[in-house]
Design a protein around this motif. Structure first.
Motif, PDB file in Angstrom:
ATOM      1  N   VAL A   1       6.627   7.479  -8.050  1.00 45.89           N
ATOM      2  CA  VAL A   1       6.368   7.997  -9.392  1.00 45.89           C
ATOM      3  C   VAL A   1       7.446   9.033  -9.685  1.00 45.89           C
ATOM      4  CG1 VAL A   1       4.761   9.274 -10.858  1.00 45.89           C
ATOM      5  CG2 VAL A   1       3.887   7.655  -9.151  1.00 45.89           C
ATOM      6  N   VAL A   2       8.159   8.867 -10.790  1.00 40.69           N
ATOM      7  CA  VAL A   2       9.289   9.739 -11.119  1.00 40.69           C
ATOM      8  C   VAL A   2       8.845  10.781 -12.144  1.00 40.69           C
ATOM      9  CG1 VAL A   2      11.649   9.863 -11.999  1.00 40.69           C
ATOM     10  CG2 VAL A   2      10.923   7.899 -10.634  1.00 40.69           C
ATOM     11  N   VAL A   3       9.073  12.045 -11.797  1.00 38.15           N
ATOM     12  CA  VAL A   3       8.629  13.177 -12.618  1.00 38.15           C
ATOM     13  C   VAL A   3       9.839  14.043 -12.956  1.00 38.15           C
ATOM     14  CG1 VAL A   3       7.133  15.222 -12.703  1.00 38.15           C
ATOM     15  CG2 VAL A   3       6.404  13.181 -11.426  1.00 38.15           C
ATOM     16  N   THR A   4       9.903  14.533 -14.186  1.00 32.13           N
ATOM     17  CA  THR A   4      10.953  15.477 -14.572  1.00 32.13           C
ATOM     18  C   THR A   4      10.402  16.443 -15.601  1.00 32.13           C
ATOM     19  OG1 THR A   4      13.296  15.666 -15.190  1.00 32.13           O
ATOM     20  CG2 THR A   4      11.958  14.128 -16.467  1.00 32.13           C
ATOM     21  N   GLY A   5      11.232  17.389 -16.033  1.00 30.89           N
ATOM     22  CA  GLY A   5      10.781  18.387 -16.998  1.00 30.89           C
ATOM     23  C   GLY A   5      11.811  19.488 -17.140  1.00 30.89           C
TER      24      GLY A   5
ATOM     25  N   MET B   1       0.850  -1.200   0.000  1.00 29.15           N
ATOM     26  CA  MET B   1       0.000   0.000   0.000  1.00 29.15           C
ATOM     27  C   MET B   1       0.879   1.242   0.000  1.00 29.15           C
ATOM     28  SD  MET B   1      -2.843   1.225   2.819  1.00 29.15           S
ATOM     29  CE  MET B   1      -3.903  -0.168   2.427  1.00 29.15           C
ATOM     30  N   PRO B   2       0.674   2.202  -0.926  1.00 24.08           N
ATOM     31  CA  PRO B   2       1.492   3.399  -0.934  1.00 24.08           C
ATOM     32  C   PRO B   2       1.304   4.207   0.334  1.00 24.08           C
ATOM     33  CG  PRO B   2      -0.394   3.655  -2.404  1.00 24.08           C
ATOM     34  CD  PRO B   2      -0.375   2.223  -1.971  1.00 24.08           C
ATOM     35  N   ALA B   3       2.387   4.950   0.683  1.00 22.80           N
ATOM     36  CA  ALA B   3       2.333   5.731   1.910  1.00 22.80           C
ATOM     37  C   ALA B   3       1.202   6.736   1.887  1.00 22.80           C
ATOM     38  CB  ALA B   3       3.675   6.445   2.119  1.00 22.80           C
ATOM     39  N   SER B   4       0.838   7.214   0.696  1.00 23.93           N
ATOM     40  CA  SER B   4      -0.186   8.238   0.588  1.00 23.93           C
ATOM     41  C   SER B   4      -1.541   7.774   1.062  1.00 23.93           C
ATOM     42  CB  SER B   4      -0.292   8.709  -0.868  1.00 23.93           C
ATOM     43  OG  SER B   4      -0.570   7.610  -1.704  1.00 23.93           O
ATOM     44  N   ALA B   5      -1.745   6.447   1.157  1.00 23.79           N
ATOM     45  CA  ALA B   5      -3.049   5.940   1.562  1.00 23.79           C
ATOM     46  C   ALA B   5      -3.263   6.070   3.062  1.00 23.79           C
ATOM     47  CB  ALA B   5      -3.177   4.478   1.145  1.00 23.79           C
ATOM     48  N   THR B   6      -2.178   6.199   3.828  1.00 22.66           N
ATOM     49  CA  THR B   6      -2.312   6.231   5.273  1.00 22.66           C
ATOM     50  C   THR B   6      -1.836   7.525   5.905  1.00 22.66           C
ATOM     51  OG1 THR B   6      -0.147   5.170   5.485  1.00 22.66           O
ATOM     52  CG2 THR B   6      -2.086   3.732   5.415  1.00 22.66           C
ATOM     53  N   LYS B   7      -1.080   8.333   5.192  1.00 21.82           N
ATOM     54  CA  LYS B   7      -0.551   9.563   5.764  1.00 21.82           C
ATOM     55  C   LYS B   7      -0.254  10.542   4.645  1.00 21.82           C
ATOM     56  CE  LYS B   7       4.121   7.516   6.163  1.00 21.82           C
ATOM     57  NZ  LYS B   7       4.422   7.597   4.782  1.00 21.82           N
ATOM     58  N   ALA B   8       0.443  11.627   5.009  1.00 21.01           N
ATOM     59  CA  ALA B   8       0.758  12.648   4.016  1.00 21.01           C
ATOM     60  C   ALA B   8       1.547  12.052   2.859  1.00 21.01           C
ATOM     61  CB  ALA B   8       1.562  13.770   4.678  1.00 21.01           C
TER      62      ALA B   8
ATOM     63  N   LEU C   1      -0.191   5.992  -8.571  1.00 23.40           N
ATOM     64  CA  LEU C   1      -0.015   5.672  -7.151  1.00 23.40           C
ATOM     65  C   LEU C   1      -0.829   4.458  -6.714  1.00 23.40           C
ATOM     66  CD1 LEU C   1       0.031   9.251  -5.557  1.00 23.40           C
ATOM     67  CD2 LEU C   1       1.945   7.647  -5.694  1.00 23.40           C
ATOM     68  N   VAL C   2      -1.931   4.197  -7.416  1.00 25.69           N
ATOM     69  CA  VAL C   2      -2.779   3.049  -7.047  1.00 25.69           C
ATOM     70  C   VAL C   2      -2.782   1.985  -8.145  1.00 25.69           C
ATOM     71  CG1 VAL C   2      -4.245   4.450  -5.561  1.00 25.69           C
ATOM     72  CG2 VAL C   2      -4.841   4.220  -7.973  1.00 25.69           C
ATOM     73  N   ARG C   3      -1.790   2.013  -9.019  1.00 23.99           N
ATOM     74  CA  ARG C   3      -1.721   1.056 -10.122  1.00 23.99           C
ATOM     75  C   ARG C   3      -1.603  -0.370  -9.586  1.00 23.99           C
ATOM     76  NH1 ARG C   3       2.189  -1.420 -13.510  1.00 23.99           N
ATOM     77  NH2 ARG C   3       1.675  -1.357 -15.741  1.00 23.99           N
ATOM     78  N   PRO C   4      -2.488  -1.271 -10.001  1.00 24.30           N
ATOM     79  CA  PRO C   4      -2.421  -2.661  -9.533  1.00 24.30           C
ATOM     80  C   PRO C   4      -1.063  -3.282  -9.844  1.00 24.30           C
ATOM     81  CG  PRO C   4      -4.491  -2.246 -10.678  1.00 24.30           C
ATOM     82  CD  PRO C   4      -3.627  -1.046 -10.915  1.00 24.30           C
ATOM     83  N   GLY C   5      -0.455  -3.880  -8.833  1.00 23.00           N
ATOM     84  CA  GLY C   5       0.833  -4.516  -9.038  1.00 23.00           C
ATOM     85  C   GLY C   5       2.009  -3.577  -8.976  1.00 23.00           C
ATOM     86  N   GLY C   6       1.751  -2.300  -8.697  1.00 19.70           N
ATOM     87  CA  GLY C   6       2.843  -1.343  -8.618  1.00 19.70           C
ATOM     88  C   GLY C   6       3.244  -0.807  -9.985  1.00 19.70           C
TER      89      GLY C   6
END
Length: 451
Positions: A118-122, A1-8, A371-376
């Motif tokens: 999730v990796v973001v750039t730009g 479960m990603p950390a975002s589901a339980t906290k900040a 963030l909630v993609r099945p299987g990561g």
């Protein structure tokens, strides 16, 4: 479960300069889903442009933690960020080579971990040079942000043209646009109590554009001449950094030094500080090709991109062809006021007529879904590999002390253990000497070689 589901939501930003820290941190707050609370950790990549405390204060972005690291130290920190300390989103606010090195280093760390950030750039601003090179070095991130509709189209065309997956390209806008709309000239209709200030002209200087002494002296002389021709105006030279400080680009000929040989009038002065605060009192923004022009246009402040030195790719002002903002100092001295082209402005992600807050909706939705993609998440897959770029990739990685497989090279700085107090003191001294060499000694040597 990603950390975002339980906290900040836990977000890390790795940046290599003051402007990229600003872009990365603000981007993180813009693209994170919904009203989620964010825990932001900042990492500053050690190098010639590592921001000073003053520069960080001027940026005005706050983080829950902020520390300076080498590339190998950052990778070790990411390897140890597990369970409750795991990150949900990682923003790579680096030059292209730095992004590519981190993608390969992180790809090695996470090759067997589906639960990864999730990796973001730009890009921090206008993309007017090295389009293909910079884009392909950024390929492999989950989201490659494009600051405008025009950039998104160009990014996809480059990726598709070399057979790389273009799905990561996501249209957003520059994250630091905002502020109050221009209220009008002092004393004019709708000025809103601005009668007690002077009409203000601001020249937004750039560290490396133009780069020659002759061109920079010319621009300074024209700015001072404008101040003399219009003594009723306040004329400001907005500077990015103080002498000895580094920015994204090296500034070998600071305007602070050039102005010492001039004799400016009393209505001319140098200013520092947050660009947004300067724009609050600006009636005319003048630049060669600074991203400040887009900030200004977003607020509907009259904006001029100078043509005195030509309209050239080397200057970056070619990006503004069709904008309606191109003009010379002679025209400005004579009272010319630009009228930006609405269609051009809209294509640049400058939502002067509204819609700015929705510019990040697509990115938020994509990150929320990942963030909630099945299987990561799938493994990071940069286009550049030892198969597609065997003569280029190893050198890119080696600059960050990484082997072709993304592992730290033998003897990599701090690659074996965390630095102790003595090593930290030595490192600070060495960094100061390096910065002095880059900023002060190297430019002198280059100029002597031109004699």
């Amino acid at each position: 479960m990603p950390a975002s589901a339980t906290k900040a939501l836990r977000v890390a930003v790795l940046a290599d300069s003051d402007t990229r820290w600003k872009w990365g941190a603000l981007t993180a707050t813009r693209v994170c889903p919904g009203d989620t609370e964010i825990h932001l950790d900042g990492y500053l990549l050690r190098g010639r442009a590592t921001p000073t405390p003053r520069q960080l204060r001027e940026v005005g972005v706050r983080a829950d933690s902020l520390r300076e690291v080498t590339a190998v130290e950052f990778l070790r920190a990411m390897e140890g960020a597990r369970d409750e300390e795991a990150y949900d989103v990682l923003v790579l606010a680096l030059v292209g080579g730095g992004v590519q090195a981190m993608l390969h280093g992180l790809g090695r760390l996470w090759h067997d971990r589906a639960e990864r950030p999730v990796v973001v750039t730009g890009y921090v601003g206008v993309v007017y040079e090295k389009l293909a090179d910079g884009l392909l070095l950024r390929h492999g991130a989950d989201l490659v942000l494009a600051n405008s509709r025009q950039d998104a189209e160009r990014f996809r065309a480059v990726y598709e043209g070399v057979g790389a997956d273009a799905a990561a390209v996501t249209e957003v806008a520059l994250p630091f646009l905002g502020g109050a709309a221009y209220a009008g000239e002092p004393g004019g209709a709708g000025a809103g109590g601005a009668e007690d200030r002077r009409y203000t002209v601001v020249f937004a200087a750039q560290p490396s554009v133009p780069d020659s002494r002759g061109d920079r002296t010319y621009l300074l002389e024209r700015l001072i001449r404008h101040a003399r021709l219009h003594p009723e105006r306040e004329v400001l030279l907005k500077l990015r950094s103080k002498p000895g400080e580094h920015t994204t680009h090296i500034e070998e000929l600071p305007y602070q030094k050039l102005v010492q040989r001039a004799d400016p009038p009393s209505n001319f002065r140098l200013v520092y500080g947050h660009m947004g605060e300067v724009l609050d009192r600006t009636d005319l923004l003048v630049t060669v090709s600074s991203t400040a022009a887009l900030e200004s246009l977003h607020r509907r402040v009259p904006t001029v991109v100078l043509t005195d030195l030509g309209v050239r790719e080397a200057l970056g002002n070619h990006h503004f062809v069709g904008s309606g903002c191109l003009a010379s100092w002679d025209q400005l001295d004579a009272g010319h006021r630009p009228a930006p082209d609405p269609e051009w402005v809209a294509r640049q992600g400058v939502a002067a007529d509204g819609g700015y807050e929705t510019a990040f909706d697509e990115a938020r939705e994509r990150i929320a879904a990942l963030l909630v993609r099945p299987g990561g998440l799938p493994p990071l897959a940069p286009h550049y590999t030892l198969v597609t770029a065997p003569g280029y990739l190893p050198g890119i990685l080696a600059r960050h002390h990484l082997a072709p497989d993304g592992t730290p090279l033998p003897g990599a700085p701090a690659g074996d253990k965390a630095p102790g107090p003595v090593r930290q003191v030595v490192r600070r001294a060495a960094r100061g000497a390096y910065r002095h060499g880059v900023q002060r000694v190297a430019p002198v040597i280059r100029r002597m070689g031109e004699l």
